[in-house]
Design an enzyme around this catalytic site. Structure first.
Site, PDB file in Angstrom:
ATOM      1  N   THR A 226      82.297   6.101 -55.488  1.00 10.05           N
ATOM      2  CA  THR A 226      82.879   7.559 -54.609  1.00 10.05           C
ATOM      3  C   THR A 226      83.499   7.126 -53.072  1.00 10.05           C
ATOM      4  OG1 THR A 226      81.615   8.979 -56.356  1.00 10.05           O
ATOM      5  CG2 THR A 226      82.768   9.998 -54.498  1.00 10.05           C
ATOM      6  N   GLU A 227      82.435   6.419 -52.684  1.00  7.52           N
ATOM      7  CA  GLU A 227      82.372   6.068 -51.009  1.00  7.52           C
ATOM      8  C   GLU A 227      83.407   5.011 -50.635  1.00  7.52           C
ATOM      9  OE1 GLU A 227      81.342   7.934 -48.700  1.00  7.52           O
ATOM     10  OE2 GLU A 227      79.747   9.038 -49.114  1.00  7.52           O
ATOM     11  N   SER A 228      83.370   4.120 -51.440  1.00  5.45           N
ATOM     12  CA  SER A 228      84.072   2.926 -50.953  1.00  5.45           C
ATOM     13  C   SER A 228      84.807   2.108 -52.217  1.00  5.45           C
ATOM     14  CB  SER A 228      83.138   1.869 -50.357  1.00  5.45           C
ATOM     15  OG  SER A 228      82.188   1.274 -51.315  1.00  5.45           O
TER      16      SER A 228
END
Length: 197
Positions: free
Chosen positions: A76-78
């Site tokens: 989700t982040e990267s």
């Protein structure tokens, strides 16, 4: 007589060709149905990959965190890009803010440069430490995920009856970005559990 024999032979040949075509189509459909689950699984794994397993396994063990949750946060982040930098200044696989990284270092008694955040081993270790910190602080995974995105503002939400009925869990997240973030992480975690664990 010859015409009738020709027609019978012609019809028989067409019937044999028809049966052959039906057999080929039926076989193709059978193979498709038989391998649909495998194809679906392969597609799912390409959308929800597993990378940096050595570091994730270690962090999962060190901080008693669910591997599916760690992979979900990283995705989700990267999307597993160790060089990822957000407009807000978050860095690396787990998109840690340099300020958060320094704060965690004070808690741990370590001293690393902000550049170390681009190292997958460091980023996953410190990101998981922070995630576990929030898990212990709030005692609820959803609150911990929200805090990973929005910080300690979650404490204020828990005190507000519009967002929490019991002061321990969130029924509603007032920040649209954080609400979407939590939903994405939870969905990704479910997918990782279905595909791998």
């Amino acid at each position: 007589m010859a015409k009738r024999r020709y027609r019978q032979t012609h019809y028989f040949r067409n019937f044999i060709i028809f049966l052959f075509v039906i057999a080929i189509i039926g076989g193709g459909v059978w193979l498709l149905v038989k391998n649909f689950g495998k194809a679906q699984n392969m597609l799912g794994k390409s959308i929800y990959p597993i990378k940096y397993t050595e570091y994730v396994d270690k962090a999962s063990e060190d901080y008693d965190l669910d591997k599916a949750l760690i992979y979900a946060v990283i995705r989700t982040e990267s999307k597993f890009n160790p060089d990822c930098e957000s407009r807000a200044g978050a860095v690396g696989l787990m998109q840690l803010m340099p300020e958060s990284f320094r704060w965690v270092q004070k808690l741990r008694g370590t001293s690393l440069s902000d550049e170390e955040l681009f190292d997958p081993a460091v980023n996953i270790d410190y990101g998981c430490y922070l995630l576990k910190y929030f898990m212990k602080h709030y005692g609820d995974e959803r609150c911990a995920i929200a805090a990973y995105n929005a910080g300690f503002v979650v404490s204020g939400w828990l005190k507000d009856s519009r967002y929490s009925d019991d002061g321990k869990t969130l029924k509603k997240i007032p920040y649209a970005e954080t609400s979407k973030y939590v939903d994405k992480v939870e969905h990704a975690k479910d997918m990782y559990n279905k595909l791998y664990f």
